[in-house]
Design a protein around this motif. Structure first.
Motif, PDB file in Angstrom:
ATOM      1  N   VAL A 116      -8.645  -8.566  11.259  1.00 12.85           N
ATOM      2  CA  VAL A 116      -9.284  -8.013  10.060  1.00 12.85           C
ATOM      3  C   VAL A 116      -9.056  -6.513   9.978  1.00 12.85           C
ATOM      4  O   VAL A 116      -8.738  -5.975   8.906  1.00 12.85           O
ATOM      5  N   ASP A 117      -9.207  -5.827  11.100  1.00 17.83           N
ATOM      6  CA  ASP A 117      -9.009  -4.368  11.109  1.00 17.83           C
ATOM      7  C   ASP A 117      -7.570  -4.009  10.740  1.00 17.83           C
ATOM      8  O   ASP A 117      -7.326  -3.083   9.956  1.00 17.83           O
ATOM      9  N   LYS A 118      -6.607  -4.740  11.318  1.00 21.19           N
ATOM     10  CA  LYS A 118      -5.198  -4.445  11.027  1.00 21.19           C
ATOM     11  C   LYS A 118      -4.886  -4.680   9.547  1.00 21.19           C
ATOM     12  O   LYS A 118      -4.194  -3.885   8.908  1.00 21.19           O
ATOM     13  N   LEU A 119      -5.395  -5.795   9.017  1.00 25.05           N
ATOM     14  CA  LEU A 119      -5.149  -6.091   7.604  1.00 25.05           C
ATOM     15  C   LEU A 119      -5.803  -5.046   6.708  1.00 25.05           C
ATOM     16  O   LEU A 119      -5.213  -4.585   5.726  1.00 25.05           O
ATOM     17  N   SER A 120      -7.042  -4.665   7.033  1.00 24.18           N
ATOM     18  CA  SER A 120      -7.763  -3.671   6.218  1.00 24.18           C
ATOM     19  C   SER A 120      -7.036  -2.334   6.233  1.00 24.18           C
ATOM     20  O   SER A 120      -6.880  -1.689   5.186  1.00 24.18           O
ATOM     21  N   ASN A 121      -6.593  -1.917   7.400  1.00 20.47           N
ATOM     22  CA  ASN A 121      -5.857  -0.655   7.486  1.00 20.47           C
ATOM     23  C   ASN A 121      -4.543  -0.741   6.725  1.00 20.47           C
ATOM     24  O   ASN A 121      -4.116   0.211   6.059  1.00 20.47           O
ATOM     25  N   LEU A 132      -5.340 -11.265   3.083  1.00 23.08           N
ATOM     26  CA  LEU A 132      -3.947 -11.618   2.778  1.00 23.08           C
ATOM     27  C   LEU A 132      -3.751 -11.766   1.270  1.00 23.08           C
ATOM     28  O   LEU A 132      -2.718 -11.375   0.718  1.00 23.08           O
ATOM     29  N   LYS A 133      -4.740 -12.340   0.594  1.00 26.00           N
ATOM     30  CA  LYS A 133      -4.650 -12.466  -0.862  1.00 26.00           C
ATOM     31  C   LYS A 133      -4.661 -11.090  -1.526  1.00 26.00           C
ATOM     32  O   LYS A 133      -4.001 -10.878  -2.545  1.00 26.00           O
ATOM     33  N   THR A 134      -5.408 -10.164  -0.935  1.00 28.96           N
ATOM     34  CA  THR A 134      -5.407  -8.798  -1.461  1.00 28.96           C
ATOM     35  C   THR A 134      -4.011  -8.184  -1.339  1.00 28.96           C
ATOM     36  O   THR A 134      -3.539  -7.501  -2.257  1.00 28.96           O
ATOM     37  N   LEU A 135      -3.342  -8.429  -0.216  1.00 26.86           N
ATOM     38  CA  LEU A 135      -1.963  -7.943  -0.058  1.00 26.86           C
ATOM     39  C   LEU A 135      -1.054  -8.537  -1.129  1.00 26.86           C
ATOM     40  O   LEU A 135      -0.201  -7.853  -1.695  1.00 26.86           O
ATOM     41  N   ARG A 136      -1.211  -9.841  -1.382  1.00 21.74           N
ATOM     42  CA  ARG A 136      -0.424 -10.479  -2.451  1.00 21.74           C
ATOM     43  C   ARG A 136      -0.692  -9.804  -3.789  1.00 21.74           C
ATOM     44  O   ARG A 136       0.223  -9.539  -4.569  1.00 21.74           O
ATOM     45  N   ASN A 137      -1.965  -9.527  -4.070  1.00 22.52           N
ATOM     46  CA  ASN A 137      -2.306  -8.862  -5.331  1.00 22.52           C
ATOM     47  C   ASN A 137      -1.709  -7.465  -5.410  1.00 22.52           C
ATOM     48  O   ASN A 137      -1.333  -6.996  -6.493  1.00 22.52           O
TER      49      ASN A 137
END
Length: 673
Positions: free
Chosen positions: A505-510, A657-662
């Motif tokens: 979660v931390d890696k994705l958020s960063n 991950l969906k946020t990254l797609r967006n």
């Protein structure tokens, strides 16, 4: 026996037996009867059209799975007392080709002809037999019967047409005759209350701001700033844990709009205007619990939207909150009637029916008509109306999806805030009611509820400065589905639920913050997309990640670039025809839904995996995030793992991950603008 499809509209053979005449499949009939035994003239056209929609939905499900039934007739359809149907014949299903598809489509038209007329299609035309039948229904039936019109989209378009007709009929029946006069009287009483006009003026002004208005940010800021209390409350919410993911304190409305977006601030302003108005008056104590329930319902609708991949999560939030608007208006402006309704409901009465008897209209209709006068868009007002009883069908388009999630959140909120002894039974009934539209079970739902409770606590603290001040609040903050009834296992293709990985979660958020910075900088589109793939690969631990996009000259989806061992081999073989809906990749893109495959070799899945993909033997677990902009199918993001069941994604991680797609979609939109 061929692979069977798991679908509530398709009956499963109980067993197979061999007799001298041949092999036979045995189906459980129970309390159902064959559709051929039904008397069509005992049903109204709305009931007939509901049956027709179910039959067509089953046909579509078969077509998308490349299967067909050798017999698609009245004698091969079961129907129960609630007018719910199931098709027979899975034991003899065929691989679908164009000829068989055309045959099943025409057979469906013959069934509809019989439903509406009581006679076979070989006789007189439907409009001759039923001159009183709505022209739209007659045309839909004719489209299915006409072999000259055959094309792959006509079944889907007929289903959409019939569903739209049902929706209009429901709205018409809710707003006709005496009920319309009652509504006018109720709205007139509200209009003459001491400050309802001011509330209406403020809400209408916000809703009048058009998307094409070049100065809309400033207009919204000016409207909010006219109300010091609203300004203070809104900034307090914006700086709460729910929104403050960008660092620093937001001290102005203009900055809040720039950072969080016009729609987010607009929805917050509308919600605060309404609920603060309700809670600062004579009946504040009586409406407090309704307000709390409305807040929870909105947050639950948003979490449902997040989990199931909807792109309109903020609109879902306000739609969920406004599901309680009718009850709020009734409690505040018609308090005596509200108390009578409450008393009757405690004795077992249905809230909507009791409201009609006491008020002369349902609370949902009162809410819809009020929002219509507040200049909310029509699709929003329609979303406040309850769905018809019985199984919920797959939503057709974003408007129906908004209504479905709003209703689901409302039904779940009512169950969660109701008596403890009925909780699990009520929730299980709701999951069964929505099983056609959503793949969900108790574990998934509990995870969604837990995230909602976290948001709920933060909202209460930021909005009202409290943790729990009522029994209703405490119930909604602590209710759990942990002790659930025993149920037979159901095969589902759902996201796995495992232990939360804080590191992921931390890696994705960063990573999301890094992409956000890149989006406002001067980086090239390809650099941003590569950054997104690197974040996916490094954070989650995919073996391969890849971007696939459409080649406009060949009209196929090609692998473009990616990360991972032997990625060039995978890219070389990735050639997907989006028009051939015989594989998981094309179906995900066509439906614009995220797809997670936990085991590509599972019997129910293997038929939908392209042969070339299986032969590569690079991955058994993979996930697809479609990239669709305004119905334009651009491509998708892909990630995989070698071993089956080896991708333990939590909902928290999935949402990121969906946020990254967006963000990838935003980068593409910026490049094209």
């Amino acid at each position: 026996m061929q692979n069977r499809l798991r679908h509530s509209l398709l009956a499963w053979p109980e067993q197979e037996v061999s007799l001298k005449e041949g092999n036979f499949a045995c189906y459980v009939r129970g309390n159902s009867k064959l559709l051929a035994e039904l008397e069509p003239d005992q049903l109204n056209d709305r009931e007939k059209t509901g049956i027709a929609c179910d039959i067509i939905e089953a046909l579509l499900h078969l077509q998308l799975s490349q299967q067909a039934l050798p017999h698609f007739s009245l004698e091969h359809i079961l129907i129960n007392e609630q007018l719910q149907i199931q098709l027979l014949g899975q034991h003899a299903s065929l691989h679908q080709d164009e000829t068989q598809q055309k045959r099943n489509t025409c057979q469906t038209g013959q069934i509809l002809h019989w439903l509406y007329s009581g006679q076979t299609a070989a006789g007189q035309p439907l409009q001759t037999l039923r001159p009183d039948l709505d022209t739209e229904l007659a045309k839909a039936c004719q489209v299915l019967l006409d072999e000259e019109q055959h094309n792959k989209d006509r079944v889907r378009s007929v289903l959409a047409q019939l569903q739209d007709w049902l929706l209009r009929q429901q709205h018409s029946s809710l707003n006709g005759g005496q009920q319309d006069n009652t509504l006018k009287q109720l709205l007139e009483r509200m209009r003459h209350s001491r400050d309802f006009p001011a509330l209406s003026q403020a809400i209408s002004a916000i809703n009048h701001i058009g998307n094409a208005d070049r100065e809309r940010l400033q207009v919204l800021a000016d409207i909010i700033l006219k109300d010091p209390s609203l300004t203070s409350k809104l900034l307090k919410v914006v700086n709460s844990a729910n929104f403050n993911h960008f660092g620093g304190t937001v001290s102005t409305i203009s900055r809040a709009i720039v950072i969080l977006g016009f729609n987010t601030i607009r929805n917050l302003a509308l919600t605060l205007l309404l609920f603060e108005h309700m809670n600062n008056h004579d009946h504040a104590r009586d409406v407090y619990d309704i307000t709390i329930k409305a807040l929870f319902c909105g947050l639950l609708a948003r979490q449902l939207a997040f989990h199931f991949g909807s792109r309109d999560a903020e609109e879902m939030l306000i739609c969920g909150m406004f599901q309680q608007l009718g009850e709020l208006l009734c409690a505040f402006y018609f308090h005596e009637e509200h108390l009578r309704i409450q008393q009757r409901c405690q004795q077992g009465g249905d809230p909507e029916q009791v409201a009609r008897e006491i008020l002369g209209t349902s609370r949902s209709t009162l809410a819809a008509e009020t929002t219509r006068r507040w200049n909310f868009p029509e699709h929003f007002t329609q979303s406040l109306l309850p769905l018809p009883s019985g199984p919920v069908r797959q939503p057709h388009g974003s408007n129906e999806r908004l209504r479905m999630f709003g209703n689901l959140a409302n039904e779940l909120t009512q169950a969660l805030s109701g008596p403890d002894h009925a909780l699990l039974g009520n929730v299980q009934g709701i999951l069964i009611r929505y099983e056609r539209a959503l793949t969900c079970d108790f574990d998934i739902l509990q995870s969604i509820i837990s995230r909602t409770q976290h948001d709920f606590t933060d909202y209460l603290q930021s909005w009202k400065g409290e943790h729990a001040s009522s029994k209703q609040t405490q119930t909604l903050r602590s209710i759990s589905l942990t002790h659930r009834p025993h149920a037979d296992p159901v095969e589902t293709n759902t996201m796995p639920q495992h232990t939360l990985s804080t590191e992921v979660v931390d890696k994705l958020s960063n990573g999301i913050q890094d992409v956000t910075s890149a989006l406002v900088g001067t980086q090239q589109l390809q650099d941003v997309l590569r950054m997104i793939l690197e974040i996916m690969h490094d954070s989650v631990g995919f073996d391969h990640v890849m971007l696939c996009t459409r080649d406009p000259k060949q009209n196929i989806i090609l692998g473009r670039f990616g990360i991972g061992d032997k990625i060039n081999i995978l890219i070389k073989h990735f050639r997907i025809n989006p028009e051939q809906l015989d594989n998981t990749f094309s179906i995900a893109l066509e439906r614009n839904v995220d797809v997670f495959i936990d085991d590509a070799q599972a019997p129910a899945i293997a038929n939908h995996i392209p042969r070339w993909y299986q032969q590569l033997n690079l991955a058994q677990t993979f996930i697809i995030f479609p990239l669709v902009l305004e119905k334009r199918k651009i491509g998708f993001l892909y990630g995989d793992k070698k071993q089956a069941h080896s991708l333990p994604l939590r909902p928290d991680e999935l949402n990121l991950l969906k946020t990254l797609r967006n963000q990838a979609l935003l980068a593409i939109r910026q490049k094209q603008s």
